[in-house]
Structure formats: C-alpha cells, structure tokens
Design a protein around this motif. Structure first.
Motif, PDB file in Angstrom:
ATOM      1  N   LEU A 183       0.866  -1.275  -0.133  1.00  0.00           N
ATOM      2  CA  LEU A 183       0.184  -0.049   0.010  1.00  0.00           C
ATOM      3  C   LEU A 183       0.901   1.354  -0.008  1.00  0.00           C
ATOM      4  O   LEU A 183       0.320   2.224  -0.657  1.00  0.00           O
ATOM      5  N   LYS A 184       1.961   1.107   0.834  1.00  0.00           N
ATOM      6  CA  LYS A 184       3.051   2.411   0.641  1.00  0.00           C
ATOM      7  C   LYS A 184       3.331   2.532  -0.908  1.00  0.00           C
ATOM      8  O   LYS A 184       3.579   3.864  -1.015  1.00  0.00           O
ATOM      9  N   LEU A 185       3.933   1.514  -1.230  1.00  0.00           N
ATOM     10  CA  LEU A 185       4.490   1.835  -2.709  1.00  0.00           C
ATOM     11  C   LEU A 185       3.474   2.311  -3.654  1.00  0.00           C
ATOM     12  O   LEU A 185       3.770   3.163  -4.417  1.00  0.00           O
ATOM     13  N   LEU A 186       1.965   2.167  -3.388  1.00  0.00           N
ATOM     14  CA  LEU A 186       0.914   2.961  -4.119  1.00  0.00           C
ATOM     15  C   LEU A 186       0.812   4.311  -3.766  1.00  0.00           C
ATOM     16  O   LEU A 186      -0.240   5.093  -4.331  1.00  0.00           O
ATOM     17  N   GLY A 187       1.354   4.544  -2.692  1.00  0.00           N
ATOM     18  CA  GLY A 187       1.311   6.317  -2.252  1.00  0.00           C
ATOM     19  C   GLY A 187       0.291   6.303  -1.205  1.00  0.00           C
ATOM     20  O   GLY A 187      -0.286   7.626  -1.117  1.00  0.00           O
ATOM     21  N   LEU A 188      -0.393   5.357  -0.676  1.00  0.00           N
ATOM     22  CA  LEU A 188      -1.682   5.530   0.224  1.00  0.00           C
ATOM     23  C   LEU A 188      -0.909   6.147   1.659  1.00  0.00           C
ATOM     24  O   LEU A 188       0.274   5.431   1.898  1.00  0.00           O
ATOM     25  N   ASP A 189      -1.636   7.084   2.121  1.00  0.00           N
ATOM     26  CA  ASP A 189      -1.176   7.395   3.571  1.00  0.00           C
ATOM     27  C   ASP A 189      -1.291   6.453   4.667  1.00  0.00           C
ATOM     28  O   ASP A 189      -1.816   5.457   4.503  1.00  0.00           O
ATOM     29  N   SER A 190      -0.748   6.724   5.764  1.00  0.00           N
ATOM     30  CA  SER A 190      -0.785   5.820   6.834  1.00  0.00           C
ATOM     31  C   SER A 190      -2.218   5.721   7.496  1.00  0.00           C
ATOM     32  O   SER A 190      -2.515   4.293   7.698  1.00  0.00           O
ATOM     33  N   VAL A 191      -3.017   6.426   7.466  1.00  0.00           N
ATOM     34  CA  VAL A 191      -4.439   6.401   7.617  1.00  0.00           C
ATOM     35  C   VAL A 191      -5.012   5.435   6.806  1.00  0.00           C
ATOM     36  O   VAL A 191      -5.878   4.410   7.348  1.00  0.00           O
ATOM     37  N   ASP A 192      -4.976   5.626   5.448  1.00  0.00           N
ATOM     38  CA  ASP A 192      -5.619   4.936   4.702  1.00  0.00           C
ATOM     39  C   ASP A 192      -4.883   3.398   4.552  1.00  0.00           C
ATOM     40  O   ASP A 192      -5.827   2.236   4.678  1.00  0.00           O
ATOM     41  N   GLN A 193      -3.735   3.244   4.899  1.00  0.00           N
ATOM     42  CA  GLN A 193      -3.247   1.992   5.031  1.00  0.00           C
ATOM     43  C   GLN A 193      -3.854   1.013   6.088  1.00  0.00           C
ATOM     44  O   GLN A 193      -4.166  -0.067   5.912  1.00  0.00           O
ATOM     45  N   ASP A 194      -3.890   1.566   7.312  1.00  0.00           N
ATOM     46  CA  ASP A 194      -4.375   0.907   8.292  1.00  0.00           C
ATOM     47  C   ASP A 194      -5.828   0.956   8.289  1.00  0.00           C
ATOM     48  O   ASP A 194      -6.334  -0.289   8.739  1.00  0.00           O
ATOM     49  N   LYS A 195      -6.754   1.524   7.627  1.00  0.00           N
ATOM     50  CA  LYS A 195      -8.110   1.381   7.423  1.00  0.00           C
ATOM     51  C   LYS A 195      -8.179   0.074   6.552  1.00  0.00           C
ATOM     52  O   LYS A 195      -8.950  -0.907   6.898  1.00  0.00           O
ATOM     53  N   ILE A 196      -7.287  -0.192   5.382  1.00  0.00           N
ATOM     54  CA  ILE A 196      -7.701  -1.115   4.601  1.00  0.00           C
ATOM     55  C   ILE A 196      -7.045  -2.300   4.637  1.00  0.00           C
ATOM     56  O   ILE A 196      -7.736  -3.811   5.038  1.00  0.00           O
ATOM     57  N   ILE A 197      -5.964  -2.312   5.961  1.00  0.00           N
ATOM     58  CA  ILE A 197      -5.335  -3.465   6.421  1.00  0.00           C
ATOM     59  C   ILE A 197      -6.436  -4.037   7.437  1.00  0.00           C
ATOM     60  O   ILE A 197      -6.590  -5.372   7.632  1.00  0.00           O
ATOM     61  N   ALA A 198      -6.957  -3.206   8.293  1.00  0.00           N
ATOM     62  CA  ALA A 198      -7.609  -3.624   9.313  1.00  0.00           C
ATOM     63  C   ALA A 198      -9.090  -4.357   8.739  1.00  0.00           C
ATOM     64  O   ALA A 198      -9.608  -5.378   9.171  1.00  0.00           O
ATOM     65  N   GLU A 199      -9.641  -3.907   7.438  1.00  0.00           N
ATOM     66  CA  GLU A 199     -10.794  -4.441   6.907  1.00  0.00           C
ATOM     67  C   GLU A 199     -10.250  -5.726   6.299  1.00  0.00           C
ATOM     68  O   GLU A 199     -10.976  -6.840   6.256  1.00  0.00           O
ATOM     69  N   ALA A 200      -8.937  -5.875   5.760  1.00  0.00           N
ATOM     70  CA  ALA A 200      -8.473  -7.136   4.696  1.00  0.00           C
ATOM     71  C   ALA A 200      -8.421  -8.110   5.912  1.00  0.00           C
ATOM     72  O   ALA A 200      -8.665  -9.368   5.600  1.00  0.00           O
ATOM     73  N   LYS A 201      -8.173  -7.659   7.166  1.00  0.00           N
ATOM     74  CA  LYS A 201      -7.809  -8.732   8.386  1.00  0.00           C
ATOM     75  C   LYS A 201      -9.121  -9.492   8.477  1.00  0.00           C
ATOM     76  O   LYS A 201      -9.160 -10.781   8.731  1.00  0.00           O
ATOM     77  N   ILE A 202     -10.229  -8.642   8.697  1.00  0.00           N
ATOM     78  CA  ILE A 202     -11.526  -9.193   8.875  1.00  0.00           C
ATOM     79  C   ILE A 202     -11.998 -10.309   7.747  1.00  0.00           C
ATOM     80  O   ILE A 202     -12.385 -11.347   8.246  1.00  0.00           O
ATOM     81  N   TYR A 203     -11.818  -9.769   6.534  1.00  0.00           N
ATOM     82  CA  TYR A 203     -12.221 -10.813   5.430  1.00  0.00           C
ATOM     83  C   TYR A 203     -11.454 -11.876   5.444  1.00  0.00           C
ATOM     84  O   TYR A 203     -11.995 -13.018   5.394  1.00  0.00           O
ATOM     85  N   ALA A 204     -10.162 -11.962   5.597  1.00  0.00           N
ATOM     86  CA  ALA A 204      -9.038 -12.915   5.598  1.00  0.00           C
ATOM     87  C   ALA A 204      -9.361 -13.942   6.654  1.00  0.00           C
ATOM     88  O   ALA A 204      -9.172 -15.091   6.514  1.00  0.00           O
ATOM     89  N   SER A 205      -9.682 -13.437   7.862  1.00  0.00           N
ATOM     90  CA  SER A 205      -9.785 -14.371   9.271  1.00  0.00           C
ATOM     91  C   SER A 205     -11.069 -15.101   8.690  1.00  0.00           C
ATOM     92  O   SER A 205     -11.196 -16.195   9.596  1.00  0.00           O
ATOM     93  N   ARG A 206     -12.036 -14.824   7.990  1.00  0.00           N
ATOM     94  CA  ARG A 206     -13.190 -15.710   7.631  1.00  0.00           C
ATOM     95  C   ARG A 206     -12.855 -16.702   6.801  1.00  0.00           C
ATOM     96  O   ARG A 206     -13.893 -17.335   6.089  1.00  0.00           O
ATOM     97  N   ILE A 207     -11.957 -16.683   6.019  1.00  0.00           N
ATOM     98  CA  ILE A 207     -11.662 -17.580   4.982  1.00  0.00           C
ATOM     99  C   ILE A 207     -11.029 -18.908   5.355  1.00  0.00           C
ATOM    100  O   ILE A 207      -9.883 -18.784   6.078  1.00  0.00           O
ATOM    101  N   GLU A 208     -11.418 -19.963   4.861  1.00  0.00           N
ATOM    102  CA  GLU A 208     -10.736 -21.426   4.981  1.00  0.00           C
ATOM    103  C   GLU A 208     -10.630 -21.984   3.641  1.00  0.00           C
ATOM    104  O   GLU A 208     -10.903 -21.671   2.666  1.00  0.00           O
ATOM    105  N   TYR A 209      -9.387 -22.709   3.732  1.00  0.00           N
ATOM    106  CA  TYR A 209      -8.800 -23.344   2.188  1.00  0.00           C
ATOM    107  C   TYR A 209      -8.735 -24.879   2.436  1.00  0.00           C
ATOM    108  O   TYR A 209      -8.565 -25.305   3.593  1.00  0.00           O
TER     109      TYR A 209
END
Length: 223
Positions: A183-209
């Motif tokens: 996300l940093k390489l894409l130029g997103l600031d730390s607030v946006d980074q934290d928000k996206i990662i927090a959301e991604a964690k929730i979705y990823a935690s619900r996935i089984e493979y």
C-alpha cells in the motif's frame, strides 16, 4: 483442431501430474523424468511441451495464483474495491504458504533456485498497473515495474528467511508488513493503509482453504 485440443490436454495432464508430485515429494526431489513417467509420456514428448522442470513449476505457480484470485473474487463480498481485494489476496496467499508445509516447501525451493522472483514479477507488475489505474495515479509502466521488483524481492526474501529460521516474527506481523509495503508503494497514507489492512484482516480471518495439490485450491468464506 483435434491436434491442438490434444496438445492442450497433454499440457494439462503434465501440469496436474507435476503439481501432485511437487506437493507430495517436493520440487527438488522430483525430476523431469518422474513427471514424464507419471504422466504416461516419454521424456521427449514432455520436452516437446516444456523445456524444463522450472518452466512446469512456473505454470503451476501462475495457475495457483489465478485460481486463488478467482476463488477470492467469487466468495468475498468485495467486488468493486480492487485495492482492498488485492490486499486480501496478498494476505491469504502469504498466510497459506506460512501455514501449509507442502506449499511453503515448494515456494521456498523455487526461491532458493532463483526461480520465484522471475515468476512473480510479471503478475505483480500487472497488478500494480491495474491498481494505479483504479486509484487514478499518474505513474508510468517503468515506475510500476520497479514497484513490482521491490515488493517481490521483499516477499521472496521473507519466504527464505522464515523457512531458514532467520526471522522469528509471527505470521500476522509478516502479513501486516507485506500489506503495508504494498500500500505504501501505491502512495496511500498511513491512515488509509491502516483502514484497508484492518478491513482485509476481517475478511481474511473468515476464509478457510482446502488443497490437494499445488495448483488447485478451494476457499470457503464464513459470514
């Protein structure tokens, strides 16, 4: 037309066979003769379709990433936000090869053989192009290719270091670090980074493979 169809079927058979062999006995231990024999082909016929074991492994790696992306798109309720979806993709992929020994061993062996970086650069470059377009960033293809090199180099070194015991960081810490770098390489600031990662964690935690070889994967998403 019949001969083209037969060629595709033969290639698919080789990939499926190699995927199972790499899964069960590892990339280094498996020889090109093993793949030919288990595919019911002569070595010369296999070599007609693939120049090397590394080329076969490359197709398997790309097929797995493609299958993972398809599965994720179908099961997670994130269709329009490409950045969030790709963040979940990165998190899920890294989580799988950190928790699943056959996959970890496969990617580790490809990393040690200096094969993995080359395989990932092209796909990650394309992802960065699509992400930059989604964010309407004014970045040229060469800059985005450099971003792909940076991200892939970091990822490959982490795979090697984790397997070699050179780092003791927990998987969750590594996932956060990879997401942050991306996300940093894409130029997103730390607030946006934290928000996206927090959301991604929730979705990823619900996935089984589920996996039975190195190219196929089945995901289940729990609401």
């Amino acid at each position: 037309m019949a001969s083209y169809k037969k060629s595709i079927e033969t290639k698919d058979k080789i990939i499926k066979t190699a995927s199972v062999l790499f899964y069960n006995q590892g990339y280094n231990t498996t020889t090109i003769r093993d793949i030919a024999s288990h595919s019911g082909l002569s070595l010369s016929r296999l070599n007609y379709h693939f120049n090397s074991k590394a080329e076969v492994a490359g197709v398997i790696c790309k097929e797995f990433l493609r299958n993972l992306n398809t599965e994720l798109f179908e099961i997670i309720p994130v269709k329009q936000n490409k950045i969030l979806r790709d963040t979940i993709h990165i998190r899920t992929w890294i989580s799988i090869f950190h928790s699943h020994n056959p996959t970890m061993n496969f990617y580790y062996e490809l990393a040690c053989a200096n094969i993995l970086s080359e395989l990932l650069i092209e796909s990650d470059h394309q992802h960065f192009i699509e992400q930059a377009d989604f964010l309407k960033l004014n970045l040229d293809a060469q800059t985005l290719r450099m971003y792909a090199h940076i991200f892939v180099a970091s990822l490959v070194q982490l795979i090697r270091a984790k397997k070699d015991g050179d780092i003791s960081a927990k998987t969750e810490t590594i996932l956060d670090m990879c997401n942050t770098l991306h996300l940093k390489l894409l130029g997103l600031d730390s607030v946006d980074q934290d928000k996206i990662i927090a959301e991604a964690k929730i979705y990823a935690s619900r996935i089984e493979y589920e996996m039975t070889d190195l190219s196929s994967i089945r995901l289940t998403y729990h609401e």
